[in-house]
Design an enzyme around this catalytic site. Structure first.
Site: not given
Ligand code: NAP
Length: 248
Positions: A13-15, A64, A91, A143, A156, A158, A160
């Site tokens: 998930g690094a796009s 996926d 991630n 998280s 979510y 659960a 995490k």
């Molecule tokens: P984000 O901006 O929504 O990005 C999610 C990434 O995951 C995107 O690259 C997406 O790809 C990819 N993805 C989604 N479903 C996938 C799948 N089934 N297989 C492979 N890749 C998948 O999320 P983020 O805010 O950066 O969060 C990243 C991580 O940190 C997550 O695990 C989130 O729960 C955790 N987190 C975030 C926060 C926060 O405040 N942002 C806080 C605590 C924890 P596409 O671009 O192709 O959709």
């Protein structure tokens, strides 16, 4: 000093968002980068080029994370292309927020599959190259909500919390093989995931955080770099909160 020279990192998930920030910081420290995404083809191609411009080998894979056999195929492809996997960052994650009263079975299952089962899938797949290399670092993106719980996020939270139990178990099982496993619990990190939130709620959150701001993907990436590198050679089974003091 470059901390990941000669290392191959797989980041799911690094796009965009936190995963993208991690890939950028890892690349600036000399790591070759294999990253995954779900559907953002254009963003992934542009990001590959961005990473290559830093001077590292980089490839994005549409895969996926919730699919067990896709994870196996992915890691086999990466080992063929890059030689091994030294660092895995689990991630990829999603939210499907709603109160438990309204939560459907699909909303529960989807979040558990993408956030928690994915960590199992990818960790299983990288064990072989890491055992062969007699070293490895696995980092699971949990998280603060996995520690504190949160109304409207039972699925979510659960998933995490499950990641933290998984992290501790993997650390115990694989420590003797010099494979470390740690979790990061970000607080409120401002990404596309949080852009969906009501701006008034966002302002209120910022005000309650001791450091008085939301975190950035780079804030999380720097802690991930520490856990990926030899700077944390004696750290395993831990959860590091990157939350501006939001949860103490
Ligand atoms: P984000 O901006 O929504 O990005 C999610 C990434 O995951 C995107 O690259 C997406 O790809 C990819 N993805 C989604 N479903 C996938 C799948 N089934 N297989 C492979 N890749 C998948 O999320 P983020 O805010 O950066 O969060 C990243 C991580 O940190 C997550 O695990 C989130 O729960 C955790 N987190 C975030 C926060 C926060 O405040 N942002 C806080 C605590 C924890 P596409 O671009 O192709 O959709």
């Amino acid at each position: 000093m470059k901390l990941l020279e000669g290392k191959v990192a797989l980041i799911t998930g690094a796009s965009r968002g936190i995963g993208k920030g991690i890939a950028e910081v890892f690349a600036s420290h000399g790591a070759s980068i294999a990253f995954t995404y779900a559907s953002s083809d254009e963003k992934a191609r542009a990001f590959e080029a961005e990473l290559a411009a830093i001077g590292v080998k980089a490839k994005g894979y549409k895969s996926d994370a919730a699919d067990f056999s896709a994870a196996e195929t992915l890691v086999n492809d990466i080992v063929t292309e890059f030689g091994t996997v030294d660092v895995l960052v689990n991630n990829a994650g999603i939210t499907r927020d709603t109160l438990l009263m309204r939560m459907s079975e699909d909303q529960w299952d989807e979040v558990i599959r993408v956030n928690l089962k994915s960590a199992f899938n990818l960790t299983k797949a990288v064990i072989r190259p890491m055992l062969k290399a007699k070293s490895g670092s696995i980092i699971n993106m949990s998280s603060v909500v996995g520690v504190s719980g949160n109304a409207g996020q039972a699925n979510y939270a659960a998933s995490k919390a499950g990641m933290i139990g998984f992290t501790k178990s993997v650390a115990q099982e694989l420590g003797s093989r010099n494979i470390r496993c740690n979790a990061i619990a970000p607080g409120f990190i401002e990404t596309e995931m949080t852009e969906k939130l009501d701006q008034k709620v966002v302002e209120e959150w910022r005000a309650t955080i001791p450091l008085k701001r939301g975190g950035t993907p780079t804030d999380v990436a720097n802690t991930t770099l520490f856990l990926a590198s030899d700077l944390s050679a004696y750290v395993t089974g831990q959860t590091i909160h990157v939350c501006g003091g939001m949860l103490m």
